[in-house]
Write an enzyme that holds these catalytic residues in place. Structure first.
Site, PDB file in Angstrom:
ATOM      1  CE  LYS A   1      -4.510  -0.100   2.109  1.00 21.27           C
ATOM      2  NZ  LYS A   1      -5.209  -0.034   3.390  1.00 21.27           N
TER       3      LYS A   1
HETATM    4  C1  E4P Z   1      -8.511   0.666   3.302  1.00 21.85           C
HETATM    5  O1  E4P Z   1      -7.674  -0.026   2.785  1.00 21.85           O
HETATM    6  C2  E4P Z   1      -8.367   1.323   4.615  1.00 21.85           C
HETATM    7  O2  E4P Z   1      -7.631   0.461   5.454  1.00 21.85           O
HETATM    8  C3  E4P Z   1      -9.673   1.556   5.309  1.00 21.85           C
HETATM    9  O3  E4P Z   1     -10.762   1.174   4.500  1.00 21.85           O
HETATM   10  C4  E4P Z   1      -9.823   2.899   5.938  1.00 21.85           C
HETATM   11  O4  E4P Z   1     -11.083   2.979   6.528  1.00 21.85           O
HETATM   12  P1  E4P Z   1     -11.484   4.099   7.612  1.00 21.85           P
HETATM   13  O5  E4P Z   1     -11.789   5.358   6.881  1.00 21.85           O
HETATM   14  O6  E4P Z   1     -12.693   3.536   8.285  1.00 21.85           O
HETATM   15  O7  E4P Z   1     -10.297   4.230   8.539  1.00 21.85           O
END
Ligand code: E4P
Length: 223
Positions: free
Chosen positions: A83
């Protein structure tokens, strides 16, 4: 549509994997921090449970640092998708890493133009964050719809992971948009299963059976 679980908690991953519908996992530094466990150990354990891609995020913000961290993360397992946050250095890193055959998931996408650039750079996945846009009174799913349209116009191979999912409606709308993947927190995954009329229906079927046949089991009844 593929279902990923958005968590670093291994017990949640084991549970959803046992339902037979789990296609991958996404983590981020916040989710890993919640476990209090060693990053490498968590990733190895997740990769041993899940058959599909497992996203693990870099912490560096500069090109060199991202590439260094991405190479190390990708050594943990061939399932790892690294990521990378959407920044100028992130974009360069994605281009570079894709030429090395390292899978990338460009995260913190909040506009179709960011998704388009990430796809051009060769991202394996892009993660538009729907819930965080909804939180500031923008309709997050509009962004997803536009990204899906753009990607299909140009046959990009990059897959769209709908992220920052807050409720079952997000999941259904992601499917309506034709998103390839939705990544769902465990709490929302459980909500997807539930309908009060299903529970009431089961209770009524069993009560009616008992009224007519007492404690005779189905196996005895069809003997
Ligand atoms: C995606 O890969 C992220 O880890 C995640 O969906 C972030 O979500 P949030 O906005 O609830 O922290």
């Amino acid at each position: 549509m593929k279902f990923f679980l958005d968590t670093a908690f291994v017990h949640e991953i084991r549970e959803v994997a046992s339902w037979g519908i789990l296609d991958g996992v996404t983590t981020n530094p916040t989710l890993v921090a919640k476990t209090g466990r060693n990053y490498r150990e968590i990733l190895e354990e997740i990769c041993s449970i899940v058959d599909g891609p497992v996203s693990a995020e870099v912490l560096s913000l500069d090109f060199e640092g991202m590439v260094r961290e991405a190479r190390e993360l990708s050594k943990v397992s061939e399932k790892i998708a690294v990521k990378i946050p959407f920044t100028k250095d992130g974009l360069k890193a994605v281009k570079y890493l894709s030429s090395e055959g390292i899978k990338t998931n460009v995260t913190l996408i909040f506009s179709p133009s960011q998704a388009l650039l990430a796809a051009k750079a060769g991202a394996t996945f892009v993660s538009p964050f729907v819930g965080r846009l909804d939180d500031i009174s923008h309709v997050g799913m509009d962004m997803v719809r536009t990204i899906c349209d753009i990607f299909s116009n140009y046959d990009f191979e990059t897959e769209v992971i709908v992220a920052s999912v807050r409720n079952p409606i997000h999941v259904v709308e992601a499917a309506l948009c034709g998103a390839h993947i939705v990544t769902v927190p465990y709490s929302v995954m459980e909500l997807l299963l539930k309908h009060p009329l299903t529970d009431i229906g089961i209770e009524r079927f069993l009560a009616d059976w008992k009224k007519a046949f007492g404690n005779i089991s189905l196996l005895d009844a069809i003997k």
